[in-house]
Design a protein around this motif. Structure first.
Motif, PDB file in Angstrom:
ATOM      1  N   GLY A 192       0.813  -1.215   0.000  1.00 30.28           N
ATOM      2  CA  GLY A 192       0.000   0.000   0.000  1.00 30.28           C
ATOM      3  C   GLY A 192       0.842   1.259   0.000  1.00 30.28           C
ATOM      4  O   GLY A 192       0.581   2.199  -0.758  1.00 30.28           O
ATOM      5  N   MET A 193       1.879   1.295   0.842  1.00 27.89           N
ATOM      6  CA  MET A 193       2.757   2.464   0.873  1.00 27.89           C
ATOM      7  C   MET A 193       3.574   2.570  -0.410  1.00 27.89           C
ATOM      8  O   MET A 193       3.826   3.677  -0.897  1.00 27.89           O
ATOM      9  CB  MET A 193       3.678   2.399   2.083  1.00 27.89           C
ATOM     10  N   ARG A 194       3.958   1.446  -0.974  1.00 26.44           N
ATOM     11  CA  ARG A 194       4.710   1.486  -2.235  1.00 26.44           C
ATOM     12  C   ARG A 194       3.864   2.104  -3.345  1.00 26.44           C
ATOM     13  O   ARG A 194       4.353   2.926  -4.131  1.00 26.44           O
ATOM     14  CB  ARG A 194       5.164   0.083  -2.625  1.00 26.44           C
ATOM     15  N   ARG A 195       2.585   1.738  -3.405  1.00 27.46           N
ATOM     16  CA  ARG A 195       1.706   2.322  -4.421  1.00 27.46           C
ATOM     17  C   ARG A 195       1.583   3.833  -4.239  1.00 27.46           C
ATOM     18  O   ARG A 195       1.590   4.589  -5.212  1.00 27.46           O
ATOM     19  CB  ARG A 195       0.327   1.661  -4.375  1.00 27.46           C
ATOM     20  N   LEU A 196       1.462   4.277  -2.981  1.00 27.35           N
ATOM     21  CA  LEU A 196       1.344   5.710  -2.733  1.00 27.35           C
ATOM     22  C   LEU A 196       2.626   6.447  -3.105  1.00 27.35           C
ATOM     23  O   LEU A 196       2.584   7.540  -3.680  1.00 27.35           O
ATOM     24  CB  LEU A 196       0.994   5.966  -1.257  1.00 27.35           C
ATOM     25  N   ARG A 197       3.768   5.851  -2.796  1.00 24.76           N
ATOM     26  CA  ARG A 197       5.042   6.492  -3.165  1.00 24.76           C
ATOM     27  C   ARG A 197       5.192   6.571  -4.677  1.00 24.76           C
ATOM     28  O   ARG A 197       5.599   7.610  -5.222  1.00 24.76           O
ATOM     29  CB  ARG A 197       6.224   5.718  -2.560  1.00 24.76           C
ATOM     30  N   GLU A 198       4.884   5.485  -5.364  1.00 27.63           N
ATOM     31  CA  GLU A 198       5.035   5.462  -6.825  1.00 27.63           C
ATOM     32  C   GLU A 198       4.118   6.482  -7.500  1.00 27.63           C
ATOM     33  O   GLU A 198       4.453   7.019  -8.560  1.00 27.63           O
ATOM     34  CB  GLU A 198       4.762   4.059  -7.356  1.00 27.63           C
ATOM     35  N   ALA A 199       2.962   6.739  -6.884  1.00 22.17           N
ATOM     36  CA  ALA A 199       2.023   7.715  -7.439  1.00 22.17           C
ATOM     37  C   ALA A 199       2.336   9.139  -6.987  1.00 22.17           C
ATOM     38  O   ALA A 199       1.638  10.084  -7.386  1.00 22.17           O
ATOM     39  CB  ALA A 199       0.594   7.346  -7.042  1.00 22.17           C
ATOM     40  N   GLY A 200       3.364   9.302  -6.151  1.00 24.32           N
ATOM     41  CA  GLY A 200       3.727  10.624  -5.652  1.00 24.32           C
ATOM     42  C   GLY A 200       2.721  11.203  -4.679  1.00 24.32           C
ATOM     43  O   GLY A 200       2.591  12.431  -4.568  1.00 24.32           O
ATOM     44  N   LEU A 201       2.024  10.332  -3.943  1.00 20.61           N
ATOM     45  CA  LEU A 201       0.920  10.788  -3.101  1.00 20.61           C
ATOM     46  C   LEU A 201       1.245  10.885  -1.620  1.00 20.61           C
ATOM     47  O   LEU A 201       0.421  11.383  -0.846  1.00 20.61           O
ATOM     48  CB  LEU A 201      -0.287   9.861  -3.292  1.00 20.61           C
TER      49      LEU A 201
END
Length: 203
Positions: free
Chosen positions: A56-65
């Motif tokens: 979940g955190m990886r997805r947020l980081r990759e999206a710049g969120l």
């Protein structure tokens, strides 16, 4: 009444579609987005999520969120994994640094005789303190949970549930709320919580 504009953060969780449908049924103008401008301009922000904290955190980081969510000043609601990601850290995946918007660490639910992990299914909510988000969720209200990790009771806890221990079911600190249960799967209780978030909490 003007429909509140809701930014539904595109965090990649499989529950996004059902959360969006639940918001649509309540009359919200919900937009699935990973745009910083959309998120910061919305009246309300919802961070859904299912699965593991690390992913979940990886997805947020990759999206710049990650930094975008830390900048949100309007009401923000984390749902299921989204609630857990609001905290400082999760013990899941060997230890995961999270958003740090609420103080505390997410821990594994311990095994206990006769109780399975993950905690899955309907369970009762107990109110610790009143809040506009939980108005109408009276004693004995039941909600639907699916999780193996949980938030211990903290000063931010509004409601708890019991499963091999007492855990935070709903939390709040300032303009940041979280619900561990799935409102989109919790029938009238979930509809009431989402309605309260849309109409009752102060921007």
């Amino acid at each position: 009444m003007t429909r509140p504009k809701v930014a539904l953060v595109d965090s990649g969780g499989t529950n996004i579609g059902s959360v969006r449908y639940a918001l649509d049924r309540l009359g919200a103008d919900a937009r699935l987005t990973s745009s910083a401008d959309d998120i910061l301009a919305a009246d309300r922000v919802i961070l859904p999520g299912v699965g593991a904290a690390g992913a979940g955190m990886r997805r947020l980081r990759e999206a710049g969120l990650v930094e975008v969510l830390r900048q949100v000043e309007q009401p923000l609601l984390g749902v299921c994994l989204g609630m857990q990601l609001l905290f400082e850290r999760s013990a899941e995946d060997g230890g995961t640094e999270c958003l740090g918007l609420l103080a505390g660490e997410v821990v594994a639910i311990p095994p206990a005789p006769g109780l399975r992990v993950p905690h899955m299914g309907w369970n009762t909510l107990t109110t610790v303190r009143d809040d506009p988000l939980t108005a109408g969720l009276t004693a004995g209200t039941r909600a639907y949970f699916v999780h193996s990790y949980a938030v211990p009771v903290t000063a931010d806890t509004l409601q708890t549930t019991e499963h091999s221990g007492t855990w935070s079911a709903v939390v709040r600190n300032g303009q940041r709320w979280g619900a561990q249960f799935h409102p989109e799967r919790s029938a009238s209780a979930g509809s009431r919580l989402l309605t309260n978030f849309l109409l009752e909490v102060s921007p």
